[in-house]
Design an enzyme around this catalytic site. Structure first.
Site: not given
Length: 198
Positions: A100, A102, A133
């Site tokens: 991801h 993040e 996250c």
């Protein structure tokens, strides 16, 4: 609830080798830190940014994710208001469920600063972080999160869950919501509409 009156002052240990520690970059001092490879992000250095401008960089990163058929989410890490990392989703490209935006930006920021403790870092993300996250934000001791669009299906920073403000956890992250939310939402809506058509 358990009280924690005797928390360790980790800042007094930065730059010093301690018993049982690995000789990490943060423990070895600035000479070792300068020998680390540069962060792979595109947006580094420059003038301090406000939330709106930083979200503009995150939106640019999100657009880059579309090129490899990833959901358009972008993240920018700021230290002192200056970008030190900028990434976008790479799950499809890497075939990695943890890739991801993040997570990648946090990893790059830690490398850039030479420490996993990101207590002076702001992360600006186009979409509200998921539980994975949000957990990473807390584990990194992130100072502040700024996000654009809320995620009513998987958001863990205010919509579905609120891990960043859970007093049962060992750290809380300040959260600013809704920065350029309409742009972030439009990018996601357009991506999924094109996917359904195509």
């Amino acid at each position: 609830m358990r009280e924690r009156p005797n928390r360790h002052d980790w800042k007094s240990c930065v730059g010093k080798l301690t018993v049982g520690s690995n000789p990490t970059v943060s423990a070895m001092g600035t000479e070792a830190a300068s020998s680390q490879p540069a962060s792979p992000s595109r947006a580094t250095g420059g003038e301090p940014l406000d939330d709106e401008a930083a979200m503009g960089l995150a939106l640019d990163e999100a657009v880059a994710a579309i090129a490899h058929d990833d959901v358009p989410v972008g993240a920018v890490a700021l230290h002192g208001g200056r970008p030190i990392a900028a990434r976008h989703n790479e799950r499809e490209q890497r075939r990695d469920p943890t890739a991801h935006a993040e997570m990648l930006a946090l990893s790059d920021a830690a490398s850039a600063l030479g420490t996993w403790r990101l207590s002076e870092v702001t992360l600006v993300v186009t979409l509200e972080p998921c539980p994975m996250c949000a957990g990473a934000l807390i584990a990194a001791r992130l100072d502040r999160l700024v996000y654009g669009a809320a995620d009513m299906k998987a958001g863990a920073c205010g919509s579905l869950y609120n891990l960043c403000a859970d007093p049962r956890l060992n750290h809380e992250v300040a959260v600013t919501v809704g920065v350029r939310a309409a742009e972030a939402s439009a990018l996601l809506t357009g991506f999924f509409a094109a996917r359904r058509r195509g």
